[in-house]
Write an enzyme that holds these catalytic residues in place. Structure first.
Site, short mmCIF file in Angstrom:
data_model
loop_
_atom_site.label_atom_id
_atom_site.label_comp_id
_atom_site.label_asym_id
_atom_site.label_seq_id
_atom_site.Cartn_x
_atom_site.Cartn_y
_atom_site.Cartn_z
CB SER A 176 -0.95 0.12 1.30
OG SER A 176 -1.39 1.29 1.39
CE1 TYR A 189 -4.52 -2.23 4.92
CE2 TYR A 189 -3.22 0.03 4.64
CZ TYR A 189 -3.82 -1.21 3.81
OH TYR A 189 -3.96 -1.32 2.79
#
Ligand code: NAD
Length: 291
Positions: A176, A189
């Protein structure tokens, strides 16, 4: 001629974007691929994209078998290759082992692993529970470790088969932009994706002499269920575009094309690399107008 180009759904604030039709070359013909978390979103797009490129594909899912079966049917219809769905929680070591054992029985081996399964459990930092922390690290980071380890074992056992690929195996980690952009309210995350980044590079360095390639794709904002709140109203979409210099949301096809290329011999000299597929989100958009 088959294409994976498609007319994309209209963005709320922009005219429809039409991707140039991409002629399918079956560059992955004969290769065996496993895509984790492939019953929805980016994983589904990648599984279908690899299938279009001629690979046989295992569609891993953890819930929703009907969605996974629909992906299998699409791969068989468009790619002509073999495919089946396999339920497995990627954070569970025994289940991951079983998934790879079955793949070896059914497909003979594995050539391509796409570590895609991931989730978010968001909370303000001081309220984040250990369970939320462990869940996200367990799936997003430990899950990628467990699957990569099984894949590397098989790649080393089998070695290079020149008629199939220049490499003994390829691993693509879906990371990401939050492997470099800090993300308030999503500490678990961001930590998991930052971990994926250095895990990927360290594995790549260690296994390169065996002709195993390990790379990452770090998406920005892609239109999938995981981030629907960020794009499903005009207000949210307009806010999101402040972070995207290219001024459109990413589509699953954008990622699928890059993954098919990274899995193919066209990218044979690339290992340990991260491709930021983000419309410029990592280009410090706050400085767009000179700062
Ligand atoms: P998604 O929710 O559609 O896909 C995630 C998939 O992972 C789902 O199918 C889910 O069932 C599966 N999954 C969750 N836990 C699992 C487990 N324990 N075992 C196996 N599968 C499991 O969301 P997505 O956007 O397609 O996300 C795919 C990947 O892309 C994730 O790793 C995510 O972090 C990453 N990503 C997405 C975006 C985005 O904008 N959509 C941006 C950056 C990174």
């Amino acid at each position: 001629m088959d294409t994976i180009g498609s007319t994309l759904p209209s963005d709320p604030t922009l005219p429809p974007v039409v991707m140039p039709a991409c002629p399918i070359e079956r560059k992955l013909k004969g290769q065996k691929a496993l895509v984790t978390g492939a019953s929805s979103g980016i994983g589904k797009g990648i599984a279908i994209g690899l299938g279009h490129a001629g690979a046989d594909v295992v569609v891993n899912y953890v819930s929703g078998p009907a969605d996974a079966e629909a992906v299998v049917e699409e791969i068989k219809r468009c790619g002509g290759g073999n495919s089946y769905a396999h339920r497995c929680d990627v954070s569970n070591e025994a289940e991951v082992r079983q998934m790879f054992e079955r793949m070896r029985e059914d497909f003979g081996t594995i050539d391509i692993l796409v570590n895609n399964a991931g989730l978010q459990q968001d909370a303000p930092f001081e309220e984040m529970t250990l369970a939320q922390w462990n869940k996200v690290i367990g799936v997003n980071l430990t899950g990628q470790f467990l699957c990569a380890r099984e894949a590397v074992r098989e790649f080393k056992r089998r070695g290079v088969q020149p008629a199939v690929s220049c490499a003994a195996g390829k691993i693509i980690c879906i990371s990401s932009v939050h492997d470099v952009i800090p993300w308030a309210g999503h500490v678990n995350y961001a930590a998991s994706k930052g971990g994926v980044s250095l895990m990927m590079k360290s594995i790549a360095q260690e296994v390169a002499p065996w002709r195993i390639r390990v790379n990452a794709i770090s998406p920005g904002a892609i239109r999938t269920p995981i981030n629907m709140k960020a794009w499903d109203t005009i207000e949210a979409y307009t806010e999101l575009m402040k972070l995207v210099p290219y001024k459109r949301i990413g589509e699953v096809d954008d990622i699928a094309r890059a993954a098919a290329w990274l899995a193919s011999d066209d990218s044979d000299y690339i290992t340990g690399a991260t491709i930021y597929l983000d419309g410029g989100m990592t280009l410090y958009p706050g400085f767009e107008t000179g700062g």
